[in-house]
Design a protein around this motif. Structure first.
Motif, short mmCIF file in Angstrom:
data_model
loop_
_atom_site.label_atom_id
_atom_site.label_comp_id
_atom_site.label_asym_id
_atom_site.label_seq_id
_atom_site.Cartn_x
_atom_site.Cartn_y
_atom_site.Cartn_z
N ARG A 1 -41.22 45.18 -55.81
CA ARG A 1 -39.81 45.00 -55.48
C ARG A 1 -39.10 44.37 -56.68
NH1 ARG A 1 -38.74 45.84 -50.10
NH2 ARG A 1 -40.57 46.10 -48.80
N ASN A 2 -37.79 44.28 -56.61
CA ASN A 2 -36.99 43.75 -57.71
C ASN A 2 -37.20 42.23 -57.83
OD1 ASN A 2 -34.98 42.88 -59.43
ND2 ASN A 2 -33.54 44.44 -58.75
N GLY A 3 -37.95 41.84 -58.84
CA GLY A 3 -38.28 40.43 -59.02
C GLY A 3 -37.09 39.56 -59.33
N PHE A 4 -36.16 40.07 -60.14
CA PHE A 4 -34.99 39.28 -60.51
C PHE A 4 -34.09 39.02 -59.31
CE2 PHE A 4 -30.60 38.87 -62.13
CZ PHE A 4 -30.77 37.70 -62.84
N ALA B 1 -36.43 32.58 -48.44
CA ALA B 1 -36.65 33.80 -49.23
C ALA B 1 -38.14 34.02 -49.46
CB ALA B 1 -35.92 33.70 -50.57
N VAL B 2 -38.88 32.96 -49.67
CA VAL B 2 -40.33 33.10 -49.85
C VAL B 2 -40.97 33.65 -48.58
CG1 VAL B 2 -42.47 31.86 -50.32
CG2 VAL B 2 -40.41 31.28 -51.59
N LEU C 1 -42.80 37.35 -48.12
CA LEU C 1 -44.18 37.39 -47.61
C LEU C 1 -44.30 38.32 -46.41
CD1 LEU C 1 -45.27 33.65 -47.86
CD2 LEU C 1 -46.24 35.59 -49.11
N LEU C 2 -43.25 38.43 -45.62
CA LEU C 2 -43.28 39.27 -44.43
C LEU C 2 -43.02 40.75 -44.73
CD1 LEU C 2 -41.40 36.96 -41.91
CD2 LEU C 2 -43.87 37.40 -42.04
N LEU C 3 -42.43 41.04 -45.87
CA LEU C 3 -42.12 42.43 -46.21
C LEU C 3 -43.38 43.15 -46.71
CD1 LEU C 3 -38.71 42.08 -48.07
CD2 LEU C 3 -39.12 43.10 -45.84
#
Length: 61
Positions: free
Chosen positions: A22-25, A38-39, A43-45
């Protein structure tokens, strides 16, 4: 102390996002804005499939 935890959440979310293709930025920014939420979200995605690299097999060069 709170800023260090917030920064850790931002870096953690960005790193986890990169590992899940996924987009890290974008996730780094989300981690900075929303912290631990957000963390937890990243983790759930599920992990996204890697994009295939197209190779040009055109022999008419």
């Amino acid at each position: 102390m709170m800023f260090i935890v917030w920064l850790f959440c931002a870096v953690g979310a960005g790193t986890l996002a990169n590992q899940k293709n996924r987009n890290g930025f974008a996730w780094l920014l989300l981690g900075f804005m929303f912290g631990i939420f957000a963390v937890i979200a990243i983790l759930l995605l599920p992990e996204l499939p890697r994009k295939a690299i197209k190779v040009n097999d055109d022999k008419n060069l």
